[in-house]
Scaffold this motif. Structure first.
Motif, short mmCIF file in Angstrom:
data_model
loop_
_atom_site.label_atom_id
_atom_site.label_comp_id
_atom_site.label_asym_id
_atom_site.label_seq_id
_atom_site.Cartn_x
_atom_site.Cartn_y
_atom_site.Cartn_z
N GLU A 148 0.83 -1.21 0.00
CA GLU A 148 0.00 0.00 0.00
C GLU A 148 0.86 1.26 0.00
O GLU A 148 0.35 2.35 -0.18
CB GLU A 148 -0.90 0.01 1.24
N THR A 149 2.17 1.08 0.24
CA THR A 149 3.05 2.23 0.33
C THR A 149 4.45 1.83 -0.14
O THR A 149 4.79 0.66 -0.18
CB THR A 149 3.12 2.74 1.80
N ASP A 150 5.25 2.82 -0.50
CA ASP A 150 6.66 2.58 -0.82
C ASP A 150 7.41 2.45 0.50
O ASP A 150 7.13 3.18 1.45
CB ASP A 150 7.25 3.77 -1.60
N GLY A 151 8.35 1.52 0.56
CA GLY A 151 9.12 1.38 1.79
C GLY A 151 9.96 0.13 1.81
O GLY A 151 10.17 -0.52 0.79
N THR A 152 10.41 -0.22 3.02
CA THR A 152 11.29 -1.36 3.23
C THR A 152 10.61 -2.37 4.13
O THR A 152 10.02 -2.00 5.15
CB THR A 152 12.61 -0.89 3.90
#
Length: 174
Positions: A139-143
């Motif tokens: 649902e989001t950009d990230g790690t």
């Protein structure tokens, strides 16, 4: 409601003699009496749960649930502990009850691993429900900072299966 106990005993004996588990009697006055006999040797089908234990035990032993901090190349001077990283991460929850699969097939590489960077819309895993394969997407950009389910685990609706540390937080700290 008066019930003749001798009649009930007679019906119960008939059930026992003929191997019946349920009898429904309609009285002349319109009353309906239903008797059901439970057999101690046979569990009720509604409470029987079949799970692939050997597969689940093997998967859990091979890949236990893991929670670690984001990789050190991300922001080595941040000074946050792993629990702080996970607490601030966005949870990825199971959208349905089903079987968690980390890869598209048994011999393929997992969609994601701890420390992988993901973009919004990337496939994170598959949840199989009623023989349908349902992709779970980011649902989001990230790690990826936590993977809570192992391949082959049964997951409940709303249970956290992964956690993503959003890029927006890292960019906001810089």
């Amino acid at each position: 409601m008066n019930i003749d106990s001798s009649k009930l005993n007679e019906v119960a004996a008939l059930m026992e003699n003929h191997g019946l588990t349920r009898v429904r009697l309609s009285e002349e006055d319109g009353r309906v009496i239903e008797l059901e006999r439970m057999t101690p040797s046979a569990p009720a089908p509604a409470t029987t749960i079949v799970t692939p234990l050997p597969l689940a035990e093997t998967a859990m032993a091979a890949a236990p649930a893991q929670e670690v901090a984001a990789p050190t190349q991300q922001d080595p001077g941040a000074g946050t502990s792993p629990s702080e990283d996970i607490a601030s991460a966005v949870p990825v929850t199971a959208p349905m009850v089903g079987v968690f699969y980390a890869a598209p097939s048994p011999d393929a590489e997992p969609f994601v691993a701890l420390g992988d960077h993901v973009s919004r819309g990337d496939t994170l895993c598959i949840i199989e429900a009623m023989k349908l394969m349902n992709e779970v997407v980011a649902e989001t950009d990230g790690t990826i900072v936590a993977i809570d389910a192992a391949d082959g685990d049964l997951v409940e609706f709303g249970a956290r299966i992964m956690a993503i540390e959003p890029d927006a937080k890292k960019a906001g700290e810089a």
